[in-house]
Every structure is written in structure tokens, then in C-alpha cells.
Design an enzyme around this catalytic site. Structure first.
Site, PDB file in Angstrom:
ATOM      1  CB  CYS A 154      46.554  58.392   6.644  1.00 37.29           C
ATOM      2  SG  CYS A 154      45.264  57.354   7.320  1.00 37.29           S
ATOM      3  NE  ARG A 186      29.145  65.562  -2.210  1.00 40.34           N
ATOM      4  CZ  ARG A 186      28.544  65.297  -3.366  1.00 40.34           C
ATOM      5  NH1 ARG A 186      29.238  65.178  -4.461  1.00 40.34           N
ATOM      6  NH2 ARG A 186      27.246  65.129  -3.418  1.00 40.34           N
ATOM      7  CB  SER A 187      33.051  59.133   2.519  1.00 39.15           C
ATOM      8  OG  SER A 187      34.412  59.068   2.152  1.00 39.15           O
ATOM      9  CG  ASP A 239      26.536  62.196  -3.337  1.00 39.43           C
ATOM     10  OD1 ASP A 239      25.792  62.603  -4.245  1.00 39.43           O
ATOM     11  OD2 ASP A 239      26.498  62.664  -2.190  1.00 39.43           O
TER      12      ASP A 239
END
Length: 106
Positions: free
Chosen positions: A32, A67-68, A90
Site C-alpha cells: 500500500c 532499499r527497504s 542506500d
């Protein structure tokens, strides 16, 4: 499992706006928060509605910081699949994300 089962399960889990349809033949659940970022870009008219779906970010360059698994990677992949050149940064390094193999084969 039908599409309706997936929708009902997502709603039960509190996920109400993650069903993203490009056309009637392709439906998928997307995270989401990255989807919200895409929707914001669409509302700002960053996406070119005159281009076909999958190319609406063509000739655009995007930098995604971090870059989670929750936001950075999915957002980078979504933007790359829409045609953007995505630089994913990152603390350790820089990656260039491009359109996925499945999309290139079409």
C-alpha cells in the site's frame, strides 16, 4: 482461490487499496505505501496518461533513497516496470533498476 477471496482477505487484514488493475486480465496485490507514492505521482501528472500502460514513466529518471523491503524495493520495481530509469540508493551502494523480465517478454 478467486479474486474475490483475495480481496476479502485483504480487506479483513486492513488492506483496502492494494488491488491495482492495469486491465481486466492482470490483477495483483501491491504494497500500500509504494502504491500510494505511485498514486501521488499520478495525481501530480508525473505519469504521462497519453502513453500506453507500462510506458507512462518512459524517459523519466527517478532516485529512490533506501532499499527497504516495505517501500524502497517495491516502489523502485513499480516505477521501473512503468518505464522509468530507477536509481536505488542506500548506505552501502547504488543499484540501477530496470523493467522486469516478464514485462520485457510481452
Amino acid at each position: 482461490i478467486t479474486d474475490q477471496n483475495v480481496i476479502e482477505a485483504a480487506r479483513a487484514a486492513g488492506i483496502t487499496r492494494t488491488l491495482y488493475e492495469r486491465d481486466e486480465s492482470s490483477k495483483c496485490l501491491l504494497p500500500c505505501t509504494p502504491l500510494a507514492c505511485v498514486k501521488i505521482l499520478e495525481s501530480l501528472q508525473i505519469y504521462d496518461e497519453n502513453l500506453p500502460v507500462g510506458n507512462r514513466m518512459l524517459c523519466k529518471t527517478v532516485t529512490v533513497i533506501n532499499r527497504s523491503e516495505v517501500l524502497g524495493r517495491p516502489l523502485g520495481a513499480m516505477l521501473a516496470n512503468d518505464g522509468a530509469s530507477v536509481y536505488s540508493v542506500d548506505i552501502d551502494n547504488l543499484y540501477v533498476q530496470s523493467r522486469g523480465e516478464m514485462l520485457r517478454q510481452r
